[in-house]
Design an enzyme around this catalytic site. Structure first.
Site, PDB file in Angstrom:
ATOM      1  N   GLY A 282      29.265  32.637 -49.855  1.00 52.90           N
ATOM      2  CA  GLY A 282      30.301  33.503 -49.343  1.00 52.90           C
ATOM      3  C   GLY A 282      30.060  34.351 -49.433  1.00 52.90           C
ATOM      4  N   SER A 283      31.127  35.908 -49.465  1.00 50.67           N
ATOM      5  CA  SER A 283      30.801  37.637 -49.485  1.00 50.67           C
ATOM      6  C   SER A 283      29.306  37.986 -49.334  1.00 50.67           C
ATOM      7  CB  SER A 283      32.395  38.019 -49.772  1.00 50.67           C
ATOM      8  OG  SER A 283      33.415  37.038 -49.284  1.00 50.67           O
ATOM      9  N   THR A 284      28.366  37.215 -50.460  1.00 46.86           N
ATOM     10  CA  THR A 284      27.190  37.664 -50.821  1.00 46.86           C
ATOM     11  C   THR A 284      26.260  38.090 -49.228  1.00 46.86           C
ATOM     12  OG1 THR A 284      26.775  35.322 -51.651  1.00 46.86           O
ATOM     13  CG2 THR A 284      27.120  36.728 -53.022  1.00 46.86           C
ATOM     14  N   PHE A 285      26.913  37.045 -48.400  1.00 43.54           N
ATOM     15  CA  PHE A 285      26.304  37.023 -46.588  1.00 43.54           C
ATOM     16  C   PHE A 285      26.509  38.398 -46.239  1.00 43.54           C
ATOM     17  CE2 PHE A 285      24.198  33.813 -45.587  1.00 43.54           C
ATOM     18  CZ  PHE A 285      23.959  32.808 -46.735  1.00 43.54           C
ATOM     19  N   LYS A 286      27.734  39.287 -46.583  1.00 45.38           N
ATOM     20  CA  LYS A 286      28.469  40.258 -45.854  1.00 45.38           C
ATOM     21  C   LYS A 286      27.149  41.451 -45.352  1.00 45.38           C
ATOM     22  CE  LYS A 286      33.065  38.564 -46.381  1.00 45.38           C
ATOM     23  NZ  LYS A 286      34.469  39.034 -47.016  1.00 45.38           N
TER      24      LYS A 286
END
Length: 570
Positions: A282-286
């Protein structure tokens, strides 16, 4: 003076004869003594040679007995501070030689069935009559069982010592260590990866020194297990890494496994979620997407604005936000409140080819680089990696990696932009820092500190803060696939963070697999409510162990992000 009486003095020839006899007697005694000593030494030598011959070439049906049982078969494994994690000890082995049994075989079979109930009396009786020269009854036998078997008094029973692998810390770092089979060969973990080194007689005196710190490992395992239990998750994983060397200081996978009894552990417990399991995180890639765009000149400042409507309709699909802005928003705001809509547009500007190139340099498109053999293969959109897939990958959906991939990526982003593969071996003269590859510029790496610190001070990661330790990081909540479709009922939650963010030294990733909502989380099961708070507690325990002192007066330079955050809506 009067001369001695002739009766008291022997004539001279007689005295010479007596002296000669005495010397001859002494010479004879000396010869006999030397002969006796030579005979004794010869007997001792024959006995010693016989023992060595039997130990090396005796009929032991494939097992080592006698003197060889006292020789360690495998080198020790220790943590970076020298604390033992795996050792070789002498264990009891019980066997039987049917041809040497002199008592009643049926009575012996019945007694064995009582003491060692793995088989019935009928099965033992059949084995005793089978004509086999030898078979094991129990390896790694307890002292009480050995005493009971010995009390039978049957000469055909053999009780011997043989090397056995012991893990004195039981479940600690079990998936890092792995375990051996009954014959002492590495089956999993570092036992398997370093099997040749550990079993080499030339290196047996030198323990294998891991990068793991037992104190940090214990703290990580405790806090992760507490969160997993509290939120009724089906599994969990965690990693602590030195951002400059790639050394893994702690790594765990839950459910727990006891390598002393790995055979009785479930398949789920033996599975290493940290390096073998792949998940959409999820958003840990942003942060990676924003960093790519900064390096490419797509994003020139954290104040750059993007349209952030309630829904984004693009390429025949719709992108949603949990808390949509419904207005233009800055890059700082996109990261602060974890906007999928804003990040998708940034990823679209980066483009598929450049996105894949960055991910490739970080090692995300290949099995994670580490010594272990248990390494998961990244799942990507593959041939369907088009514009919309580029958007979803940009906010951490449609691509599945291991938690160790993610930790390595954050280390790369915040150590000055250089990728170093992870290592479970302590860095030192015999094992230098693995060669690195530049991925991001130093300027981008420096600027991203403030952006990730903003997430923790006033964004979705507020509950992950640890006062004084200047944590920066990102929450991630990804829906899981069920029957081929994503469902919000089951999620993977994660938090990837760095501390201290003003001078990054350590990265930590914590993940929960399918946590459940509780009364305290008001029905939410997102990362901000479960793994985020656990992360903050873990940092408070681990940072002091690593020499990081709390200091509330120090912070990254926040001037590049704070002017571009508006409080009108979160």
């Amino acid at each position: 003076m009067n001369a001695p009486s002739p009766a008291l003095v022997a004539p001279r020839p007689e005295r010479l004869r007596l002296v000669g006899q005495r010397r001859q007697l002494l010479a004879t005694m000396h010869q006999r003594l030397m002969f006796g000593m030579l005979v004794y030494a010869g007997i001792v030598a024959l006995i010693a040679l016989r023992i060595l011959y039997l130990a090396a070439f005796g009929d032991h049906a494939g097992r080592k007995e006698g003197l060889t049982a006292l020789v360690p078969e495998r080198g020790d494994i220790v943590d970076r501070n020298g604390d033992p994690l795996a050792r070789t000890i002498d264990a009891w082995t019980i066997a039987v030689h049917p041809s040497k049994v002199i008592g009643d075989k049926l009575a012996l079979a019945q007694r064995l069935a009582q003491l060692i109930p793995e088989q019935s009396a009928e099965q033992y009786f059949a084995l005793l009559k089978s004509g086999k020269p030898f078979f094991y009854l129990r390896r790694r036998a307890s002292p009480s069982l050995v005493a009971a078997v010995n009390a039978i008094g049957e000469p055909g029973l053999a009780i011997e010592r043989e090397p056995d692998r012991l893990y004195p810390q039981t479940t600690l770092a079990a998936h890092v260590l792995g375990y051996t089979d009954i014959d002492g060969h590495g089956v999993a973990g570092m036992e398997r990866a370093m099997d040749k080194y550990l079993s080499d007689p030339a290196t047996r005196g030198d323990p294998l020194v891991l990068s793991i710190d037992s104190r940090v490992q214990q703290a990580l395992e405790h806090e992760l297990l507490d969160a997993m239990t509290h939120f009724s998750a089906i599994g969990a994983a965690g990693v602590v890494m030195d951002v400059h060397t790639g050394e893994v200081l702690a790594m765990t996978s839950l459910p727990q496994l006891n390598p002393n009894d790995a055979g009785n552990g479930s398949m789920d417990a033996r599975f290493n979620r940290a390096t073998l399991g792949v998940y959409e995180l999820g958003s840990t890639f942003k942060p990676f997407t924003v960093a790519m765009a900064m390096d490419l000149g797509v994003v020139k400042s954290f104040g750059q604005m993007y349209n952030c409507p309630d829904e984004l309709h693009v390429y025949g699909h719709t992108v949603h936000d949990t808390e949509p802005y419904g207005r233009p928003c800055s890059v700082a705001e996109i990261m602060k409140n974890s906007s999928n809509i804003g990040t998708a547009q940034i990823a679209d500007q980066v483009g598929a080819d450049r996105q894949k190139a960055f991910l490739k340099k970080m090692g995300f498109l290949d099995p994670v680089r580490v010594e272990l053999k248990e390494r998961g293969r990244t799942l990507t959109p593959g041939s369907r990696w088009g514009p919309f897939e580029t958007m979803t990958v940009g906010f951490g959906h449609g691509i599945a990696v291991t938690p160790l991939h993610l930790a390595t990526g954050y280390a790369t982003l915040f150590n000055g932009g250089v990728y170093h593969p992870a290592t479970l071996l302590k860095i030192g003269p015999g094992h230098p820092v693995p060669q690195g590859m530049r991925v991001f510029t130093e300027e981008t790496s420096y600027k991203m500190r403030a952006l990730l610190r903003l997430v923790v001070t006033s964004g979705t990661g507020r509950k992950a803060d640890a006062p004084g330790y200047r944590v920066g990081g990102k929450t991630g909540t990804a829906e899981k696939l069920a029957n081929g479709h994503y469902t919000s009922a089951a999620v993977v939650t994660s938090f990837a963070g760095v501390f201290p963010m003003d001078d990054p030294r350590y990265v930590m990733v914590m993940m929960l697999d399918d946590p459940k909502a509780t009364k305290e989380t008001f029905g939410f099961h997102t990362a901000a409510w479960n793994i985020g708070p656990a992360f903050g507690v873990a940092v408070s325990r681990i940072a002091p162990l690593l020499g990081v002192e709390p200091d509330k007066s120090r912070e990254p330079d926040m001037s590049q992000v704070l002017p571009f955050v508006h409080e009108t809506k979160e």
